[in-house]
Structure formats: C-alpha cells, structure tokens
Design a protein around this motif. Structure first.
Motif, PDB file in Angstrom:
ATOM      1  N   VAL A   1      -4.441   1.101  -1.600  1.00 39.12           N
ATOM      2  CA  VAL A   1      -3.837  -0.371  -2.052  1.00 39.12           C
ATOM      3  C   VAL A   1      -3.343  -0.250  -3.214  1.00 39.12           C
ATOM      4  N   VAL A   2      -2.032  -1.028  -3.169  1.00 34.75           N
ATOM      5  CA  VAL A   2      -1.329  -1.068  -4.509  1.00 34.75           C
ATOM      6  C   VAL A   2      -1.831  -2.235  -5.152  1.00 34.75           C
TER       7      VAL A   2
ATOM      8  N   PHE B   1       0.850  -1.266  -0.087  1.00 40.59           N
ATOM      9  CA  PHE B   1      -0.057   0.036   0.100  1.00 40.59           C
ATOM     10  C   PHE B   1       0.858   1.223   0.125  1.00 40.59           C
ATOM     11  N   LEU B   2       0.174   2.268  -0.374  1.00 43.76           N
ATOM     12  CA  LEU B   2       0.921   3.709  -0.142  1.00 43.76           C
ATOM     13  C   LEU B   2       1.111   4.145   1.007  1.00 43.76           C
ATOM     14  N   ALA B   3       2.161   4.494   1.496  1.00 44.08           N
ATOM     15  CA  ALA B   3       2.479   5.037   3.013  1.00 44.08           C
ATOM     16  C   ALA B   3       1.424   5.970   3.424  1.00 44.08           C
ATOM     17  N   ILE B   4       1.348   6.839   2.648  1.00 40.58           N
ATOM     18  CA  ILE B   4       0.337   7.915   3.255  1.00 40.58           C
ATOM     19  C   ILE B   4      -1.173   7.467   3.606  1.00 40.58           C
ATOM     20  N   ALA B   5      -1.490   6.253   3.019  1.00 40.24           N
ATOM     21  CA  ALA B   5      -2.848   5.643   3.247  1.00 40.24           C
ATOM     22  C   ALA B   5      -2.862   4.739   4.158  1.00 40.24           C
ATOM     23  N   GLN B   6      -1.957   4.683   5.172  1.00 40.19           N
ATOM     24  CA  GLN B   6      -1.624   3.402   6.109  1.00 40.19           C
ATOM     25  C   GLN B   6      -3.081   3.566   7.014  1.00 40.19           C
TER      26      GLN B   6
ATOM     27  N   GLY C   1       9.323   0.914  -3.426  1.00 35.12           N
ATOM     28  CA  GLY C   1       9.264   1.651  -2.502  1.00 35.12           C
ATOM     29  C   GLY C   1       8.119   1.695  -1.508  1.00 35.12           C
ATOM     30  N   ASN C   2       7.282   1.095  -1.406  1.00 33.99           N
ATOM     31  CA  ASN C   2       6.229   1.043  -0.753  1.00 33.99           C
ATOM     32  C   ASN C   2       6.105   0.104   0.626  1.00 33.99           C
ATOM     33  N   PRO C   3       5.471   0.233   1.704  1.00 34.11           N
ATOM     34  CA  PRO C   3       5.390  -0.576   2.722  1.00 34.11           C
ATOM     35  C   PRO C   3       4.366  -1.838   2.649  1.00 34.11           C
ATOM     36  N   VAL C   4       4.457  -2.731   3.510  1.00 31.38           N
ATOM     37  CA  VAL C   4       3.599  -3.960   3.233  1.00 31.38           C
ATOM     38  C   VAL C   4       3.095  -4.256   4.676  1.00 31.38           C
ATOM     39  N   VAL C   5       1.570  -4.639   4.560  1.00 33.22           N
ATOM     40  CA  VAL C   5       0.864  -4.939   5.887  1.00 33.22           C
ATOM     41  C   VAL C   5       0.461  -6.388   5.611  1.00 33.22           C
TER      42      VAL C   5
END
Ligand code: 5RP
Length: 225
Positions: free
Chosen positions: A194-195, A137-142, A167-171
């Motif tokens: 969500v990417v 997902f995009l970090a700004i949308a956590q 370059g994105n985080p993962v949950v």
C-alpha cells in the motif's frame, strides 16, 4: 434549489476570503479546487506561489501565471493547504481520493500549517465509509493487498483505467464503516504494497467550509479528538 456545482462555487469564493497577500499555498485536486483556482483569479487573490497535489491542478495554476514549486523548494511549511473531500465526519476526518490524487494530497497537507477543506453539504456524514475508500498501491502487490483489505471487512474493487500521477493503480474499498478513522488509516498503511489510503484522520482538516442551500458554514475541528 442550487446545484452541487453552484454550491461548490460558493464555497470556493468563501475560501478566497481567508487568503492574504504573499501567501504560499498548498493546492488540492478536484472539481471544487478547479473552481477555487478560478475564484482566486476572479477575486484577484492568487498566491505568491503554490505547491500542487496533481498535474491537473498544476496545469490550471500555471495557466493563470501562478508559480508552482516542488516541495523541496520550501524552507518552512506552507501557510495553508486547501482541498476538497469526498466525505467529512464530525471530527473533520475525511475520505479523499475520488480524483486519485490522495497520496500527493496527504503529503502536501502534511507540509502545511493549516488545512482548510471545502465541501458542499452532501459530503457531510456521521460515520465515514459510504463513499468507497480509495487506496493507492503498487501493481505487483495487488493480490496480497486485496486479501488484506478483505480481511479488514472491505470489498476491494480495482478502479479500472486509472493510474495515479505516481504511476500506480487505485482500489476502491466498499462496505467499510469507519468509526475509528485514525486506527484504520494506520492499519491500511501497514499493509505491504500500500502506498497510501484516502483516510485523512492523522491529517484531518483544521477547518471545514460547508456550502449549504442557506449559505456557507464554518466548522472548526473539535479540539479534544
Ligand atoms: C481528489 C480528491 C477530491 O478532493 C475529492 O474527490 C472531491 O472532489 P470534488 O471536489 O470533485 O467533489 O480527494 O483526489
């Protein structure tokens, strides 16, 4: 008793038997795929060129002299995409993304005529979801992404210290029982921010090679689902 690594090696060698000279291959990511890349070199069946789903696999392919192409060099779909998985259900739907490469993996799978999935028997399940579902997902949308995943019945936990090749985080989403994988794949991907998510139902495997203690089994995806 064979170790999991020995089983992964066996399935990697079995996959080499499906390769023909001059193929353009899509290559996934993970320890099974590391062994598959080594196995191709051992068996002398390296592809003409490959499209890779991660920096990790790209490095390993290039070290063996394989040309790695960007997707935009393709004039037609790849002959075959080969990748591992974290879970496989009886319909050949998958959970992927344990190695955080899910987005590129799904893109390369979608750019291929056929998807061959390599697993050991511990990855086979009747219903997906014991393995926590990875979502990039995009970090700004956590915050809103986590709320939406909770509303779907999951328990989101940020994968600490991991940033994807994009370059994105993962949950990792725990506690889901994924009885209708295609439906949940679509619902999660509809959450703004969500990417991509690690359910491969729209792009499930065409064939799964399963390494068991008594040999490698071939499972073709059921035609009717
Ligand atoms: C990487 C993946 C891998 O295919 C999956 O995690 C299986 O990995 P391994 O072969 O190491 O068991 O989806 O994003």
């Amino acid at each position: 008793m064979k170790t999991q690594t020995e089983l992964k090696k066996e399935v990697a060698l079995a996959a080499c038997q499906q390769l023909t000279p001059g193929m353009l291959l899509g290559i996934g990511t993970g320890s099974t795929i590391d062994l598959f890349i080594e196995a191709m070199a051992e068996m002398g069946v390296l592809p003409r060129a490959a499209v890779s789903s991660s920096e990790r696999s790209t490095e390993r392919l290039r070290a063996l002299g394989v040309e790695v192409w960007p997707l935009d060099r393709l004039e037609a779909p790849l002959d075959l995409y080969i990748d591992g998985a974290d879970e496989v259900d009886p319909q050949a739907c998958l959970i992927k993304g344990g190695g955080a490469a899910l987005t590129r993996e799904k893109i390369v799978a979608s750019a291929s005529r056929r998807f061959l999935c390599l697993v050991d028997a511990s990855k086979e399940v009747s219903v997906l979801g014991s393995f926590a579902l990875p979502v990039e997902f995009l970090a700004i949308a956590q915050r809103p992404v986590f709320w939406a995943l909770q509303a779907l019945g999951g328990e989101p936990r940020l994968r600490e210290g991991v940033i994807t090749d994009n370059g994105n985080p993962v949950v990792d989403v725990h506690g889901l029982r994924i009885a209708q994988p295609a439906d949940l794949e679509d619902r999660i991907n509809a959450i703004p921010g969500v990417v991509e998510n690690g359910i491969f139902a729209r792009h499930r495997a065409d064939e799964v090679l399963v390494a068991t203690p008594s040999g490698v089994l071939r499972r073709h995806r059921p035609a009717t689902s």
